[in-house]
Write a protein that holds these residues in place. Sequence first.
Motif, PDB file in Angstrom:
ATOM      1  N   LYS A  49     -32.057   6.487 -21.845  1.00  0.00           N
ATOM      2  CA  LYS A  49     -30.832   7.571 -22.215  1.00  0.00           C
ATOM      3  C   LYS A  49     -30.576   7.419 -23.904  1.00  0.00           C
ATOM      4  CE  LYS A  49     -28.819   7.287 -17.658  1.00  0.00           C
ATOM      5  NZ  LYS A  49     -27.801   6.785 -17.163  1.00  0.00           N
ATOM      6  N   ALA A  67     -36.038  14.685 -18.789  1.00  0.00           N
ATOM      7  CA  ALA A  67     -35.706  13.243 -18.240  1.00  0.00           C
ATOM      8  C   ALA A  67     -36.246  13.129 -17.135  1.00  0.00           C
ATOM      9  CB  ALA A  67     -34.195  13.147 -18.131  1.00  0.00           C
ATOM     10  N   CYS A  79     -27.879  13.292 -18.780  1.00  0.00           N
ATOM     11  CA  CYS A  79     -28.880  13.937 -19.508  1.00  0.00           C
ATOM     12  C   CYS A  79     -28.676  15.373 -19.972  1.00  0.00           C
ATOM     13  CB  CYS A  79     -29.993  13.919 -18.587  1.00  0.00           C
ATOM     14  SG  CYS A  79     -30.847  12.337 -17.758  1.00  0.00           S
ATOM     15  N   THR A  84     -30.962  17.365 -22.557  1.00  0.00           N
ATOM     16  CA  THR A  84     -32.386  17.312 -22.099  1.00  0.00           C
ATOM     17  C   THR A  84     -32.576  18.813 -21.707  1.00  0.00           C
ATOM     18  OG1 THR A  84     -31.566  16.488 -20.136  1.00  0.00           O
ATOM     19  CG2 THR A  84     -32.636  15.080 -21.840  1.00  0.00           C
TER      20      THR A  84
END
Length: 212
Positions: A49, A67, A79, A84
């Motif tokens: 992360k 992710a 995420c 992301t």
Amino acid sequence: MTILNKVIEHKMIGILRGYGTEDTIKIVDTLNRNDFKVIEVALNSPNAKATLKTLKETFGEELVLGAGTVLTLEDAQVCLDIGTDFLLSPVYNEEILKFSVEHNILYIPGCYTPTEIYNAHTSGAKLIKVFPAGQLKSIYIKDVLAPMNDLSLLPTGGVTADNINAFLDAGAKAVGVNSALVPSKREVDKSLMEEITKNVQKFKEALDKNED
């Protein structure tokens, strides 16, 4: 252009697993400089992360960053907060799919059987990871799509520069590529960077040949 369209246009998601933040940054920089722009970092990598956050801060909109191995709603939320662009999983999680629809983020669930694939599709999955594709081969993609040709499939596992076109010719929208692009558990040095560069070139040459 949507994230889904960017993935389909790129035809490949590069999957990174097992590397820490510093090494992943070096690997992604090499991929980016070689015009490989769609990358997934598996959450079962060290400090994954933190790595995703650093990649987002470093490369911004240069990359489509996903992710991988997203297995829980908690991971999906983290995420999403990081920024992301997509979530990917080796399995199909209905809760995460609902979450992704509510938050307008692409979720690519992993499925194996035609029933799993169809159920994910009818529940709203726009792209479905067929995993592990190395055991199934490209003929499986062709057979699944024969009666259900409106599915968008992403075979992953066992995809190489030698067989990528077989999967795409069978009807896959794109593929997930892991060790054939970035070997796992290697020292991140000049030799590895040169190998990754050559691997990118092999995949791009294969794709170019298929378009001729």
